[in-house]
Design a protein around this motif. Sequence first.
Motif, mmCIF file in Angstrom:
data_model
loop_
_atom_site.group_PDB
_atom_site.id
_atom_site.type_symbol
_atom_site.label_atom_id
_atom_site.label_comp_id
_atom_site.label_asym_id
_atom_site.label_seq_id
_atom_site.Cartn_x
_atom_site.Cartn_y
_atom_site.Cartn_z
ATOM 1 N N GLU A 196 12.381 41.518 40.240
ATOM 2 C CA GLU A 196 11.084 41.697 40.911
ATOM 3 C C GLU A 196 10.611 40.361 41.459
ATOM 4 N N ASN A 197 10.610 40.198 42.781
ATOM 5 C CA ASN A 197 10.205 38.952 43.439
ATOM 6 C C ASN A 197 10.799 37.711 42.764
ATOM 7 N N ASN A 198 12.082 37.644 42.736
ATOM 8 C CA ASN A 198 12.793 36.501 42.113
ATOM 9 C C ASN A 198 12.529 36.333 40.623
ATOM 10 N N LYS A 199 11.878 37.334 40.033
ATOM 11 C CA LYS A 199 11.672 37.284 38.576
ATOM 12 C C LYS A 199 12.406 38.463 37.956
ATOM 13 N N LYS A 200 12.456 38.470 36.613
ATOM 14 C CA LYS A 200 13.088 39.607 35.948
ATOM 15 C C LYS A 200 12.033 40.348 35.147
ATOM 16 N N LYS A 201 11.968 41.653 35.349
ATOM 17 C CA LYS A 201 11.036 42.435 34.542
ATOM 18 C C LYS A 201 11.865 43.248 33.546
ATOM 19 N N CYS A 202 11.827 42.779 32.286
ATOM 20 C CA CYS A 202 12.647 43.445 31.260
ATOM 21 C C CYS A 202 11.808 44.503 30.539
ATOM 22 N N LEU A 203 12.502 45.384 29.833
ATOM 23 C CA LEU A 203 11.772 46.369 29.013
ATOM 24 C C LEU A 203 11.048 45.624 27.888
ATOM 25 N N GLY A 204 10.056 46.264 27.306
ATOM 26 C CA GLY A 204 9.215 45.600 26.288
ATOM 27 C C GLY A 204 9.986 45.219 25.019
ATOM 28 N N LYS A 205 9.245 44.578 24.124
ATOM 29 C CA LYS A 205 9.840 44.054 22.873
ATOM 30 C C LYS A 205 10.501 45.143 22.022
ATOM 31 N N SER A 206 9.967 46.370 22.129
ATOM 32 C CA SER A 206 10.485 47.435 21.257
ATOM 33 C C SER A 206 11.795 48.029 21.786
ATOM 34 N N LYS A 207 12.248 47.552 22.948
ATOM 35 C CA LYS A 207 13.516 48.059 23.495
ATOM 36 C C LYS A 207 14.480 46.898 23.620
ATOM 37 N N GLY A 208 15.577 46.973 22.908
ATOM 38 C CA GLY A 208 16.531 45.872 22.880
ATOM 39 C C GLY A 208 16.113 44.864 21.818
ATOM 40 N N ARG A 209 15.852 45.387 20.611
ATOM 41 C CA ARG A 209 15.422 44.508 19.504
ATOM 42 C C ARG A 209 16.601 43.660 19.032
ATOM 43 N N LYS A 210 16.228 42.542 18.409
ATOM 44 C CA LYS A 210 17.285 41.694 17.827
ATOM 45 C C LYS A 210 17.317 41.964 16.311
ATOM 46 N N TYR A 211 18.466 42.331 15.826
ATOM 47 C CA TYR A 211 18.647 42.492 14.370
ATOM 48 C C TYR A 211 20.103 42.221 14.041
ATOM 49 N N GLU A 212 20.331 41.932 12.734
ATOM 50 C CA GLU A 212 21.704 41.573 12.372
ATOM 51 C C GLU A 212 22.609 42.800 12.450
ATOM 52 N N GLU A 213 23.898 42.517 12.557
ATOM 53 C CA GLU A 213 24.868 43.619 12.641
ATOM 54 C C GLU A 213 24.858 44.433 11.360
ATOM 55 N N MET A 214 25.215 45.683 11.450
ATOM 56 C CA MET A 214 25.285 46.483 10.214
ATOM 57 C C MET A 214 26.484 46.006 9.379
ATOM 58 N N SER A 215 26.442 46.308 8.081
ATOM 59 C CA SER A 215 27.518 45.852 7.191
ATOM 60 C C SER A 215 28.805 46.644 7.468
ATOM 61 N N GLN A 216 29.909 46.097 7.020
ATOM 62 C CA GLN A 216 31.211 46.776 7.127
ATOM 63 C C GLN A 216 31.169 48.116 6.411
ATOM 64 N N ARG A 217 30.468 48.092 5.275
ATOM 65 C CA ARG A 217 30.372 49.304 4.445
ATOM 66 C C ARG A 217 29.660 50.435 5.211
ATOM 67 N N ALA A 218 28.547 50.050 5.876
ATOM 68 C CA ALA A 218 27.805 51.048 6.659
ATOM 69 C C ALA A 218 28.684 51.551 7.809
ATOM 70 N N ARG A 219 29.398 50.640 8.448
ATOM 71 C CA ARG A 219 30.250 51.016 9.577
ATOM 72 C C ARG A 219 31.309 52.025 9.134
ATOM 73 N N GLN A 220 31.900 51.736 7.964
ATOM 74 C CA GLN A 220 32.945 52.639 7.464
ATOM 75 C C GLN A 220 32.364 54.015 7.127
#
Length: 322
Positions: A262-286
């Motif tokens: 948007e006019n040489n700027k970036k308009k990203c989705l709000g904080k609640s979309k694309g949150r940062k959190y650690e990866e799930m554990s191997q155990r959860a993945r399995q």
Amino acid sequence: FIQTSPINMANYYFNLFPEEIDPIWFDPCKDQRHFKIWSSKKSCGQLPDVIILGPQKTGTTALLTFLDLHKSIKVSKKSPNHFEETQFLSGKDYFNGLDFYRSYWPPQNNSDTLQIDKSSTYFHSELAPRRAYALVPSAKLIVLALEPGERAYSWYQHQRAHKDRTAETYTFDEVLEADETSMKSLRDLKKHCLNPGHYSQHIEKWLLFYPSSQLLLADGNELKRNPVKTLQIVQEFLDLETLDFAELLVYDPVKQFYCVRENNKKKCLGKSKGRKYEEMSQRARQFLNSYYKKHNANLVRLLKKISKELPSWLEALSQQNE
Ligand code: A3P
């Protein structure tokens, strides 16, 4: 001849036919008998042409935000309730009646535009398929399928961010380990993490009503990596004049997602979309890999039966299992 009040008559009727207590709305403009008594002040066409069914946490907001850049798309007004979604077909607002739903779109409908309702609770709702088909049988339906384990973890993180006591108290591993001896709130959280990812089961409920030609299963993982490609597929499905989204979207290395240019700027989705959190554990993945194995195999079978492409993550999984 028995004289009684309309209320008494209604009570008598609904005692005889209790299954008819819940109304089911049809489009008055599609039925000559109803159309003839339809107020001249009301216009036809204030209903969705396209429904994004969900499920939650698969990228539905990003898809809607990007589609909204197209001149032929008219997104429903933001509801003050239900996280801006109408959720009309799945929830209690259905009892507010048809005019309530119609008011989400402007009265003067331009026939060249496609009106969208994106409500991510529709996908796994028991009620929405029947209600939707009664009202808008020719609507096109879009389901976003994110690898279901990833979706489950995103939902857990969403609940933590919303300060859900159970999600704050228990780790994701503990949620997945819950069983019939666990307290109800933990079992409920586990169910909400896992159930919407039973993709084939929910899609089949929609296909009891809608023909498969009216349904698109879009790839939620691809939407994150390459939204331009996903939007191309969606535009073709909706028969839209092609808009070049490569010009309109730009990757933000900080957000680590695509945003709107948007006019040489970036308009990203709000904080609640694309949150940062650690990866799930191997155990959860399995756990998730094994839990969803059967559901994913059913999805492969279903998509092959209805001649639909497999999402990238499902293609990869099905090749591993060959
Ligand atoms: P996370 O916040 O867990 O990463 P929904 O809108 O259906 O609730 O989905 C939210 C998810 O959309 C986010 O979950 C994120 O992964 C995904 N997403 C896809 N494309 C995105 C984008 N361009 N910007 C932000 N989030 C995006």
